[in-house]
Design a protein around this motif. Structure first.
Motif, short mmCIF file in Angstrom:
data_model
loop_
_atom_site.label_atom_id
_atom_site.label_comp_id
_atom_site.label_asym_id
_atom_site.label_seq_id
_atom_site.Cartn_x
_atom_site.Cartn_y
_atom_site.Cartn_z
N ARG A 130 8.31 -0.97 30.37
CA ARG A 130 8.32 -0.68 28.94
C ARG A 130 7.20 -1.46 28.27
N GLY A 131 6.71 -0.96 27.14
CA GLY A 131 5.63 -1.63 26.43
C GLY A 131 4.42 -0.72 26.35
N ASN A 132 3.26 -1.20 26.85
CA ASN A 132 2.07 -0.37 26.83
C ASN A 132 2.21 0.84 27.74
N ALA A 133 3.02 0.70 28.78
CA ALA A 133 3.30 1.82 29.68
C ALA A 133 4.81 1.97 29.81
N LYS A 134 5.25 3.20 30.01
CA LYS A 134 6.67 3.49 30.15
C LYS A 134 6.89 4.30 31.42
N SER A 135 7.76 3.80 32.30
CA SER A 135 8.02 4.52 33.55
C SER A 135 9.36 4.07 34.12
N GLU A 136 9.94 4.92 34.94
CA GLU A 136 11.17 4.62 35.68
C GLU A 136 11.04 5.22 37.07
N ASN A 137 11.37 4.43 38.09
CA ASN A 137 11.25 4.89 39.46
C ASN A 137 12.51 4.51 40.25
N LEU A 138 13.04 5.47 40.97
CA LEU A 138 14.23 5.25 41.78
C LEU A 138 14.04 5.89 43.14
N ASN A 139 14.32 5.13 44.21
CA ASN A 139 14.36 5.71 45.54
C ASN A 139 15.56 5.16 46.28
N ALA A 140 16.21 6.02 47.04
CA ALA A 140 17.42 5.64 47.77
C ALA A 140 17.41 6.30 49.14
N LYS A 141 17.99 5.62 50.10
CA LYS A 141 18.10 6.17 51.45
C LYS A 141 19.41 5.72 52.08
N LEU A 142 20.05 6.65 52.75
CA LEU A 142 21.26 6.37 53.50
C LEU A 142 21.06 6.88 54.92
N SER A 160 27.24 2.81 62.63
CA SER A 160 26.51 1.72 61.98
C SER A 160 25.34 2.32 61.23
N GLY A 161 24.78 1.56 60.31
CA GLY A 161 23.66 2.10 59.56
C GLY A 161 23.27 1.22 58.41
N ALA A 162 22.56 1.81 57.45
CA ALA A 162 22.06 1.04 56.32
C ALA A 162 21.87 1.94 55.11
N GLY A 163 22.06 1.35 53.94
CA GLY A 163 21.76 2.01 52.68
C GLY A 163 20.67 1.23 51.97
N GLU A 164 19.65 1.94 51.47
CA GLU A 164 18.54 1.30 50.78
C GLU A 164 18.48 1.79 49.33
N LEU A 165 18.12 0.89 48.44
CA LEU A 165 18.01 1.25 47.04
C LEU A 165 16.91 0.44 46.38
N GLY A 166 16.02 1.14 45.68
CA GLY A 166 14.95 0.49 44.93
C GLY A 166 14.81 1.10 43.56
N PHE A 167 14.66 0.26 42.54
CA PHE A 167 14.53 0.75 41.17
C PHE A 167 13.55 -0.13 40.40
N ALA A 168 12.69 0.51 39.60
CA ALA A 168 11.74 -0.23 38.77
C ALA A 168 11.59 0.50 37.45
N THR A 217 17.83 11.03 51.79
CA THR A 217 16.90 10.28 50.95
C THR A 217 16.74 10.96 49.60
N ALA A 218 16.41 10.16 48.59
CA ALA A 218 16.16 10.69 47.26
C ALA A 218 15.05 9.89 46.61
N LEU A 219 14.17 10.57 45.91
CA LEU A 219 13.07 9.93 45.18
C LEU A 219 12.95 10.61 43.83
#
Length: 269
Positions: free
Chosen positions: A36-48, A25-33, A64-66
């Protein structure tokens, strides 16, 4: 980043098919943001993370990955003059894997072997790898709370990052880069894991990891509040603190990370 996001989603989902029918049993997590505009950024984090426990064994494994990209200001030599220039560049890039295998003496105490490896482009160390053997004890385990401790000796192998010194050399002059060889030391590993269920849908988890050595002590604390949407999906807010006691000049000892992730739970729970 466009290629990494679907790949991470696939990796998070794979264990549902691979392990659910085998007692895992377990879990997978994923977050992304992305901004765009005045600021530009991309963020990804994942965990299994997944686990399996029976009357004799308790096994855990995680990945995990960041990765993050954003606008950064760097000092650049232009026509013989130092100017601040904005670049869109990688600001975080970390991958980590860990595993532990526990052999139970009884319902509460067990012998545990653990491995951990991390590679971080923005850490005081290019990599850290630890292997340990220790004793674990479950102090508390009931319907709402679970608390366990692990402690024992281990061996760490790591490589400090290269740094630019204050002195310069060459024509035109440029900062001198100092490089370091890989090092190893005996460490003491400690782990404290706590989980509290407020109700059927809301849970708080906190895990403290300590790897203490004569040259460097590494501490990492992961706290998270998870709220279930249904049996399979949940939302999780996490706060991570990482600290290295001995780093090169100009490098911060402590890193902090706030995350908000979608969680997919699989297996027997």
């Amino acid at each position: 980043m466009k290629k990494i996001l679907p790949t991470a989603a696939v990796l998070v989902a794979l264990p549902a098919c691979a392990f659910a029918d085998d007692g895992w049993s377990g879990a997978g997590e994923l977050g992304f943001a992305a901004a765009r505009g005045n600021a530009k950024s991309e963020n990804l984090n994942a965990k299994l993370a997944f686990k399996k426990e029976d009357d004799q064994w308790k096994d855990n494994f995680y990945l995990t990955a960041l990765r993050s990209k954003g606008e950064v200001t760097v000092a650049t030599l232009v026509d013989g003059q130092v100017q601040n220039v904005k670049n869109y560049d990688t600001t975080a890039n970390r991958y980590e894997a860990g595993a532990s295998v526990g052999y139970k003496f009884d319902e509460r105490s067990y012998l545990v072997g653990a491995l951990r490896y991390e590679n971080d482009d923005f850490s005081p160390f290019e990599y850290q790898a630890v292997v340990s053997l220790g004793y674990g004890y479950t102090v508390l385990k009931n319907a709402s709370d679970e608390l366990s401790f692990e402690a024992g000796p281990g061996y760490k192998r790591y490589k400090p990052v290269d740094v630019l010194g204050p002195e310069t050399a060459g024509d035109p002059p440029a900062p001198v880069r100092h490089t370091f060889d890989s090092e190893g030391e005996v460490v003491g590993r400690g782990l404290v894991a706590y989980k509290h269920l407020f109700n059927e849908t809301t849970a708080f988890v906190d895990t403290l990891l300590v790897e203490a050595g004569s040259d460097n002590t590494f501490l990492q604390n992961d706290a998270g509040l998870q709220v279930a949407i249904n049996k399979s999906f949940a939302l999780k807010a996490g706060y991570q603190v990482r600290h290295n006691s001995d780093v090169a000049p100009g490098i911060k000892k402590t890193d902090q990370l706030l995350t908000t992730n979608l969680v997919y739970n699989f297996g027997g729970g």
